[in-house]
Design an enzyme around this catalytic site. Structure first.
Site, PDB file in Angstrom:
ATOM      1  N   ASP A  27       0.794  -1.247   0.000  1.00  0.00           N
ATOM      2  CA  ASP A  27       0.000   0.000   0.000  1.00  0.00           C
ATOM      3  C   ASP A  27       0.822   1.290   0.000  1.00  0.00           C
ATOM      4  O   ASP A  27       0.456   2.259   0.682  1.00  0.00           O
ATOM      5  CB  ASP A  27      -0.969  -0.003   1.196  1.00  0.00           C
ATOM      6  N   LYS A 132      -6.753  -4.957  -3.175  1.00  0.00           N
ATOM      7  CA  LYS A 132      -7.400  -5.594  -2.020  1.00  0.00           C
ATOM      8  C   LYS A 132      -8.394  -4.636  -1.384  1.00  0.00           C
ATOM      9  O   LYS A 132      -8.110  -3.447  -1.237  1.00  0.00           O
ATOM     10  CB  LYS A 132      -6.347  -6.030  -1.002  1.00  0.00           C
ATOM     11  N   CYS A 165      -2.093  -2.477   7.813  1.00  0.00           N
ATOM     12  CA  CYS A 165      -2.060  -3.403   6.673  1.00  0.00           C
ATOM     13  C   CYS A 165      -0.848  -4.326   6.683  1.00  0.00           C
ATOM     14  O   CYS A 165      -0.939  -5.471   6.222  1.00  0.00           O
ATOM     15  CB  CYS A 165      -2.174  -2.629   5.372  1.00  0.00           C
TER      16      CYS A 165
END
Ligand code: TIU
Length: 231
Positions: A27, A132, A165
């Site tokens: 990310d 995701k 995450c």
């Protein structure tokens, strides 16, 4: 010729075979790292994540040069928000909600400028990009199937944020049998206290769900193995 590498890590040396390993970059999107995105709407000072970029560029360049598999992930949602659970959409009191128009496009929506990975770490052709909807990289994605089909069993994990995450992904990976090394200077948090605690949690209890090492320890171990190879 394959070789087992041993990285000086907490709580013990992390041993892996680079031919069965992947660098996972979680990310590193404008939405988290730059002003005007999801991270800032949640009230965070996104400049705290900048320190991760330079060491991660070095690790990424090394992986590309040696042919290590590279996997990028992006958190985000379909434009109609059909993959965004109402609980996530309604949570908290952000300045802009997921899907609202922001300065870098709709917040956390696939295809928008803010959703994409920062230029400094842009994926190259042939590198897998996993989209995701959740915090973890395994939930509602094809990542496990891809790794299994590729014979990848070891994951070198980097990206943001450490306690959200990155942690969720490492916990998911550990439960699926992967061995994860988290690079301490290549993961970042908006909260220094969470960064410290999140890294400590991984390697506590004998490495309850992974290992932690600096990127220099990781790169040194690879370089040492290179120089010991027969010429
Ligand atoms: N808010 C926060 O710390 N993180 C996230 O929402 N997603 C990721 O960590 N990528």
């Amino acid at each position: 010729m394959t070789e087992t590498i041993a990285v000086e890590a907490a709580p013990s040396p992390y041993r892996f075979d680079p031919t069965h390993a992947a660098l996972v970059i979680i990310d590193m999107q404008r939405d988290f790292v730059e002003p005007g995105g999801f991270g800032e709407t949640l009230g965070n000072d996104v400049s705290t994540l900048q320190a991760v970029v330079a060491p991660l560029q070095v690790v990424l360049a090394d992986a590309r040069q040696r042919g290590l598999a590279v996997i990028h992930t992006r958190e985000g949602h379909l434009p109609d928000l059909s993959d965004c659970p109402p609980a996530k959409l309604r949570r908290g009191a952000p300045s802009l909600r997921i899907g609202a128009p922001g300065p870098k496009g709709r917040i956390l929506i696939r295809g928008e400028y803010g959703h994409d990975i920062i230029d400094d770490l842009a994926p190259m052709p042939g590198e897998l990009v996993v989209d995701k909807p959740g915090k973890g990289s395994f939930h509602a994605t094809g990542l496990h199937d891809h790794l299994a089909a590729s014979g990848i069993t070891s994951l070198v994990v980097t990206g943001v944020t450490t306690e959200v995450c990155v942690h969720t992904t490492v916990r998911e990976a550990n439960d699926r049998g992967y061995e994860c090394l988290v690079l301490s200077d290549c993961v970042g948090s908006y909260f220094p206290a969470f960064q410290e605690a999140a890294l400590a949690m991984i390697s506590a209890q004998g490495g309850i769900f992974g290992w932690v090492a600096s990127s220099s320890a990781y790169l040194s171990a690879l370089a040492a193995a290179d120089s010991s190879l027969p010429v």
